[in-house]
Each structure stands twice: as structure tokens, then as C-alpha cells.
Write an enzyme that holds these catalytic residues in place. Structure first.
Site, PDB file in Angstrom:
ATOM      1  N   CYS A   1       2.125 -58.163  14.393  1.00  0.00           N
ATOM      2  CA  CYS A   1       3.204 -57.759  15.314  1.00  0.00           C
ATOM      3  C   CYS A   1       2.659 -57.115  16.574  1.00  0.00           C
ATOM      4  O   CYS A   1       3.388 -56.955  17.551  1.00  0.00           O
ATOM      5  CB  CYS A   1       4.180 -56.820  14.618  1.00  0.00           C
ATOM      6  SG  CYS A   1       3.446 -55.254  14.116  1.00  0.00           S
TER       7      CYS A   1
ATOM      8  N   ASP B   1       1.723 -54.031  16.946  1.00  0.00           N
ATOM      9  CA  ASP B   1       2.053 -52.623  17.080  1.00  0.00           C
ATOM     10  C   ASP B   1       0.823 -51.753  16.863  1.00  0.00           C
ATOM     11  O   ASP B   1      -0.064 -52.095  16.074  1.00  0.00           O
ATOM     12  CB  ASP B   1       3.155 -52.246  16.085  1.00  0.00           C
ATOM     13  CG  ASP B   1       4.487 -52.895  16.444  1.00  0.00           C
ATOM     14  OD1 ASP B   1       4.537 -53.562  17.486  1.00  0.00           O
ATOM     15  OD2 ASP B   1       5.459 -52.720  15.697  1.00  0.00           O
TER      16      ASP B   1
ATOM     17  N   CYS C   1       7.588 -50.936  16.930  1.00  0.00           N
ATOM     18  CA  CYS C   1       9.000 -51.142  16.620  1.00  0.00           C
ATOM     19  C   CYS C   1       9.667 -49.838  16.170  1.00  0.00           C
ATOM     20  O   CYS C   1       8.992 -48.838  15.907  1.00  0.00           O
ATOM     21  CB  CYS C   1       9.121 -52.182  15.517  1.00  0.00           C
ATOM     22  SG  CYS C   1       8.626 -51.546  13.913  1.00  0.00           S
TER      23      CYS C   1
ATOM     24  N   CYS D   1       5.434 -51.477   8.477  1.00  0.00           N
ATOM     25  CA  CYS D   1       5.480 -50.448   9.523  1.00  0.00           C
ATOM     26  C   CYS D   1       5.104 -49.082   8.935  1.00  0.00           C
ATOM     27  O   CYS D   1       4.412 -48.292   9.583  1.00  0.00           O
ATOM     28  CB  CYS D   1       6.869 -50.392  10.145  1.00  0.00           C
ATOM     29  SG  CYS D   1       7.578 -52.017  10.488  1.00  0.00           S
TER      30      CYS D   1
HETATM   31 FE1  FES Z   1       4.993 -54.167  13.157  1.00  0.00          FE
HETATM   32 FE2  FES Z   1       7.030 -52.580  12.777  1.00  0.00          FE
HETATM   33  S1  FES Z   1       7.080 -54.675  13.269  1.00  0.00           S
HETATM   34  S2  FES Z   1       4.927 -52.046  12.845  1.00  0.00           S
END
Ligand code: FES
Length: 132
Positions: free
Chosen positions: A35, A37, A60, A104
Site C-alpha cells: 500500500c 504506507d 490510511c 495497518c
Molecule cells: Fe496500508 Fe493501511 S492500507 S497501512
């Protein structure tokens, strides 16, 4: 049923402990390649107690809520206890996360662990003294 619990929404909208600790005793950064992040945790540790913790999360809403809750869970706790914090405990404290958002909360667990390992390394502490 709402996708996200009240607690997730609360910690997403009003995240606790956001920021940087300039003279941190330990810093841990992790990212999720899928993702994209990124999460960074800063710890202040005195006499084996986490006296302050701050985070920066580029990610996110669930990652922000997880970071916020994780900081609350380890603040004021001994290093050994923080070392045992699991993503499951973070998700439970948030009253749950959707299954596809569990990763996450894993970021929060890993960022804290990396910050604790950084602290151990900087202070020449054997790893097992930080509770592994
Ligand atoms: Fe990757 Fe939340 S979508 S940390």
C-alpha cells in the site's frame, strides 16, 4: 454495521501523540510495500519506562488510528511490556478492524518494536533485556 468502530474513527479524527521527538532514545520506521504506507515511531525512555512517544504516519485512516492507539497503549509502560505489544492488542483496543485492514495494525507493532531495538542498540543493551 459500520465498517469502522467509533474508536477507530475517533483516533483517526483526533490522533493522539502525533509529532516528532527531536532527542528520541529510539526511532523505528516501517513501511508496507503493497500500500506504500509509512509509519515512524519516536520513543523517550527513562529508567526503562517509556516516558514519551510520538508518531508520524503517512498512510490510511486505519494506520493512523492504529499508531495513535499503540502510542496510548505503551506510554508509561516498561520497555519489556511495550516489546510484547501485538497488532492484535492494538486492533482489539480499537474495537476491531476489518480483516483487510489488519496489516495497518501490524505496522504499529513493527514500528514500536523497531524503535525499541534501536534504543537497545544505541545503549548497547542485549536484546533480551528489552523483553524479547
Ligand atoms: Fe496500508 Fe493501511 S492500507 S497501512
Amino acid at each position: 454495521m459500520a465498517l469502522y468502530s467509533e474508536k477507530v474513527m475517533d483516533h483517526f479524527r483526533n490522533p493522539r501523540n502525533v509529532g516528532v521527538i527531536e532527542d528520541a532514545d529510539g526511532i523505528g520506521e516501517v513501511g508496507n510495500a503493497k500500500c506504500g504506507d509509512i509509519m515512524r515511531m519516536y520513543l523517550k525512555i527513562e529508567n526503562d519506562i517509556i516516558t514519551d512517544v510520538k508518531f508520524e504516519t503517512f498512510g490510511c485512516g486505519s494506520a493512523i488510528a492504529s499508531s495513535s492507539m499503540a502510542t496510548e497503549l505503551i506510554k508509561g509502560k516498561p520497555v519489556s511490556e511495550a516489546m510484547k505489544l501485538t497488532n492484535k492488542a492494538v486492533a482489539e483496543a480499537l474495537d476491531g478492524l476489518p480483516a483487510y485492514k489488519m496489516h495497518c495494525s501490524v505496522l504499529a507493532e513493527e514500528a514500536i518494536r523497531n524503535a525499541l531495538l534501536d534504543y537497545a542498540e544505541k545503549n548497547n543493551l542485549p536484546i533480551d533485556t528489552v523483553g524479547m
